[in-house]
Design an enzyme around this catalytic site. Structure first.
Site, PDB file in Angstrom:
ATOM      1  CB  CYS A 120      73.884 -10.886 -58.216  1.00 39.06           C
ATOM      2  SG  CYS A 120      73.292 -11.965 -56.750  1.00 39.06           S
ATOM      3  CG  ASP A 135      39.525 -24.793 -83.940  1.00 34.22           C
ATOM      4  OD1 ASP A 135      38.283 -25.188 -84.154  1.00 34.22           O
ATOM      5  OD2 ASP A 135      39.989 -24.267 -85.113  1.00 34.22           O
TER       6      ASP A 135
END
Length: 707
Positions: free
Chosen positions: A22, A403
Site C-alpha cells: 500500500c 496507413d
C-alpha cells in the site's frame, strides 16, 4: 534483473520488496531511506513490488539499502538475485490469527453464560494479544519514521476501545483487520502474478547440438549461432531462425495470434512459442535477455510503473484526505465535550472510528491494480500498451487513421500490369526498375524484383543508388540514370507526360497504384502494383464503430483512385492520398481538430512521424522488431486487425473500472464519515468498510484479466 548505471561513483539498482502492499508502506520506506548518506533518488512501484534506488556507491551499498528496508519490517533483495528463504513468519502469522479467532469466539460464547467462570474481558484480551502482534510490529516501524499508517491508527483504535471497556469490539477489530490483511496480501500477489506468469512461458533448458551430440544445457549458456533442437509439442527456448525442418508453431503466447503459423527453413521463431507436430532445428539469433519475450516482459514491467494522470490525481487527493480526516477525528474527540458538555467516552469512541476510516488504501490502490490487470491481459493477447497514460489516452480516442500498405491491406504487393511509354518495351521497363530496386527494402521495390525473377528478366545491381523516402529511388543502371517513383515525384521533376498521366489513371480504375519509371529525364513506363485488403479489415472497422469511434480514415501515399476504391470497399469515412510523411503528420493534426483524440495505425517504421504525432500510435506486426516495440504507444505483436478494437475496448473497460473503484471508495468513506460522527458506525464496522473496500476494488480490478 538489476539495472546499474555507473558513472564514476553513481549507481542505480532495482530491489524487489516484500511487504510493500500500500502507499502507506511506500511512505515508510521513503522516510527511512531518505536518512541514508549517499542516497540520491528512489522510486517505488507498489504493484510491481519494486524499488529503484539511485545512490553514491562510495557512500552507500546495496547491503546498506537492504538493511534500511529491513528496519521498516519489509524485506529487500536485488532484482536479479534469488530472494533469501522466507522464514516461517507467514505460517506463524496465520496460526496466530486462527488462534485469535478461536479466542474471540470463546469470548463471545462466554458472554452468553448466565454465570461467567472468568472475567468477561479475559478471552477477548487473549484474542487481542495473539492477533495484535503483526499489527503492533508494523505500527512500531511506521512510528519510527513519524508515519501514521493504517497499522498505527488501528493500534490506537484498539487501545482506545480497551480503555473504554469495549473488549469484545477491540478483539473483533484486531481479528477482522488481521484476516483482511492476509486476504489483501493474497489478492495483491494474484495481481502481481499476472505479470510474473509471462516469465514462465519460456523453458529454462534447451536441447543444443554440440560436437556431434545433442546435449541439454541451461538457456543462459546457449550462444548466438548455436543450433537448438525443438521436438514436437515443446516450447521454443530462444528467438531464432529455422535451419531445418517444417512445422506449425502456436505463437499465441507472444503474438496473440489465434491460429498456428507454418514455419519452414528461414522463418523466424520466438522464445515461449509452442512447436507443433514437426521437429525443428533452430539457429539462435538472440540470447535470453534479448529475446522478444524478454523485451515484452521488460516493457510490461516498465509500463506498469508509469502513472496515469488519474492515478496521480488520486495520490494527490489521498495526501490531502488523510490529514483532513485525522484533524476531524481530533475535533470530534474534544469538540462536543468541551463546547457542548457531551460525554467524553461517546465522542472519543466516535473519533476512534474516524481514525480507522482515515486510511485511503482502497482509494489509492483502485487505479494501479486496474491498470496492471489490463496491461497483463493485453500482453497475453499480444497487445503491448506502454503504461497507464497511454491506456487512458486510448480510452478517449474518437478517430482512427490507418496507413494502407501492410495495415489495411496484406502488404503482399504484386505487379499487376506494365504500361510501356515512348516506344520502350515492357520487359525493358521492368528490367530497369528491377535493377534499380535490387537492394530496396520498400514493399513496391520488392514486388518489382519478384516479378522480374518470375518472368526471367535479368536485372543487374545499380550504382550510386539513392533512396528518396516517400518519393522513390534513383541510381545508375549501366550508364543510364534511372528513376523509379510516384506520380507526384515525376511531376515535381517535370518528367510526367500526358501518356504517363493517362496510364496512371487507367491503372487506378483497376485498383492498382502506378509507379513510374524514367530514364535520362523521360518517363519510359508505368508499373501497376496492387495489394489486397485483409480479410479481417471490414470486420475490424465495424467493431471500431461499435466502440463509438466517430471517424475512420485512410492516410496513404498511394494514388487517389486506389485510395478511394479501398476506402469505399471497406466503408471508411474518409481518405487522403498522395501523402508524404510530413503530409500524414498534417493530416493527423487536422483529424484531431475535427474529431478529437486520434489513434494512428501503421507499421511502426514508415509511418513513424504520424505515429508520434497521434495521441496514440499503434504499430502492427512488430514481433521481433525491437525498434518498433520501443517507439510505439501500443504495439501489436501480430498483424491481426481485430486486436485494435480489442485494445480500444480494454482501455474503455479499464477506464470504467477505475471510475467505479474510485466512486465506490469515496462513497463508502463519505458514508462512514457521516455514520461515525452520527454515532451509528462501530469500530468493527469501520474495519470491515476500510479493508473490505480494498478487497472489493482489487477483486473488481482483477476482472480485467478476463477481458
Amino acid at each position: 534483473m538489476t539495472t546499474c548505471r555507473v558513472c564514476e561513483l553513481h549507481a542505480e539498482s532495482i530491489f524487489k520488496i516484500e511487504g510493500m502492499d500500500c502507499h502507506e508502506e511506500v511512505a515508510i520506506l521513503e522516510r527511512s531511506l531518505q536518512r541514508l548518506t549517499g542516497l540520491e533518488a528512489l522510486d517505488a512501484d507498489v504493484m510491481g513490488g519494486r524499488l529503484r534506488v539511485s545512490y553514491d556507491a562510495a557512500k552507500l551499498t546495496t547491503a546498506g539499502i537492504a538493511e534500511a528496508v529491513a528496519r521498516t519490517g519489509m524485506r529487500a533483495w536485488l532484482e536479479h538475485e534469488e530472494p533469501r528463504p522466507v522464514s516461517a513468519s507467514s505460517a506463524a502469522r496465520l496460526r496466530l490469527v486462527a488462534i485469535a479467532g478461536v479466542a474471540l469466539l470463546l469470548g463471545l460464547l462466554h458472554q452468553q453464560l448466565a454465570e461467567p467462570v472468568i472475567p468477561s474481558w479475559a478471552p477477548f484480551a487473549a484474542s487481542i494479544a495473539l492477533g495484535v502482534f503483526p499489527i503492533a510490529r508494523r505500527a512500531r516501524n511506521a512510528l519510527r519514521t513519524a508515519t501514521l499508517d493504517i497499522n498505527a491508527l488501528m493500534l490506537i483504535a484498539v487501545a482506545g476501545a480497551a480503555l473504554l471497556g469495549e473488549w469484545g469490539e477491540a478483539a473483533s477489530v484486531v481479528f477482522l483487520f488481521a484476516v483482511a490483511q492476509l486476504l489483501e496480501t493474497r489478492a495483491m500477489e494474484r495481481a502481481r502474478g499476472a505479470i510474473a506468469a509471462l516469465m514462465e512461458l519460456a523453458p529454462l533448458e534447451a536441447l543444443v547440438k554440440r560436437d556431434g551430440r545433442t546435449v541439454v544445457v541451461p538457456v543462459d549458456d546457449v550462444a548466438i549461432g548455436d543450433v537448438v533442437v525443438v521436438r514436437p509439442g515443446e516450447k521454443i527456448p530462444l528467438d531464432g531462425r529455422v535451419a531445418r525442418g517444417t512445422s506449425e508453431v502456436n505463437q499465441a503466447p507472444v503474438t496473440g495470434e489465434s491460429l498456428p503459423v507454418d514455419k519452414e527453413p528461414g522463418a523466424d521463431v520466438f522464445a515461449g512459442t509452442i512447436n507443433g507436430r514437426g521437429a525443428l532445428d533452430v539457429e539462435v539469433t538472440r540470447l535470453r535477455q534479448d529475446s522478444t519475450l524478454a523485451r515484452i516482459i521488460h516493457l510490461v514491467e516498465r509500463a506498469q510503473a508509469q502513472r496515469a494522470p488519474i492515478q496521480s490525481f488520486v495520490d494527490r487527493f489521498a495526501r490531502i484526505y488523510t490529514p483532513v480526516v485525522l484533524a476531524t477525528a481530533v475535533l470530534v474527540a474534544v469538540g462536543p465535550p468541551l463546547l457542548g458538555g457531551a460525554e467524553w467516552p461517546v465522542w472519543f469512541y466516535r473519533a476512534l472510528v474516524l481514525l480507522v476510516i482515515s486510511c485511503p488504501c482502497a482509494l489509492v490502490i483502485s487505479t494501479p491494480v486496474s491498470i496492471v490487470s489490463a496491461l497483463a491481459a493485453a500482453a497475453r493477447k499480444g497487445v503491448l500498451i506502454k503504461g497507464g497514460a497511454r491506456l487512458e489516452r486510448l480510452a478517449a480516442v474518437k478517430c482512427v487513421a490507418f496507413d494502407k500498405t501492410g495495415t489495411l491491406t496484406k502488404g503482399d504487393l504484386r505487379v499487376q500490369r506494365i504500361v510501356p511509354l515512348d516506344g520502350v518495351p515492357s520487359a525493358e521497363v521492368l528490367r530497369l526498375a528491377a535493377s534499380l530496386e535490387q537492394h530496396s527494402e520498400h514493399p513496391i521495390g520488392r514486388a518489382i524484383v519478384r516479378e522480374a525473377e518470375r518472368i526471367g528478366v535479368a536485372a543487374s545491381g545499380p550504382a550510386d543508388f539513392q533512396a528518396l523516402p516517400g518519393l522513390g529511388a534513383q541510381g545508375l543502371v549501366g550508364t543510364e540514370r534511372v528513376v523509379v517513383g510516384s506520380h507526384r515525384f515525376f511531376e515535381a521533376r517535370g518528367m510526367c507526360t500526358a501518356a504517363a498521366h493517362s496510364a496512371i489513371e487507367e491503372l487506378g480504375e483497376d485498383g492498382a497504384g502506378g509507379v513510374l519509371v524514367g530514364v535520362s529525364g523521360r518517363a519510359v513506363g508505368v508499373i501497376g502494383v496492387s495489394d489486397q485488403p485483409r480479410e479481417a479489415a471490414r470486420g475490424a472497422i465495424e467493431m471500431l464503430r461499435s466502440h463509438d469511434v466517430d471517424h475512420i480514415a485512410l492516410l496513404t501515399g498511394d494514388h487517389e483512385t486506389t485510395a478511394r476504391l479501398l476506402a469505399s470497399d471497406l466503408g471508411l469515412d474518409g481518405w487522403r492520398a498522395n501523402l508524404m510523411p510530413e503530409d500524414k503528420v498534417a493530416a493527423v493534426n487536422e483529424l484531431r481538430a475535427a474529431h478529437g483524440p486520434v489513434a494512428m495505425v501503421g507499421d511502426g517504421v514508415n509511418d513513424a512521424p504520424a505515429l508520434a504525432t497521434a495521441d496514440v500510435g499503434i504499430a502492427m506486426g512488430v514481433a521481433g522488431t525491437h525498434a518498433a516495440l520501443e517507439t510505439a504507444d501500443v504495439a501489436l505483436m501480430s498483424d491481426e486487425l481485430a486486436k485494435i478494437p480489442y485494445a480500444l475496448r480494454l482501455s474503455r473497460a479499464t477506464s470504467r473500472n477505475i471510475r467505479v473503484n474510485i466512486a465506490f471508495s469515496l462513497a463508502l468513506k463519505a458514508a462512514f464519515l457521516v455514520m461515525a460522527i452520527a454515532g451509528s458506525a462501530t469500530l468493527w464496522m469501520a474495519v470491515v468498510a476500510d479493508t473490505g473496500a480494498s478487497l472489493i476494488v482489487i477483486a473488481n480490478a482483477l476482472r480485467l484479466l478476463r477481458e
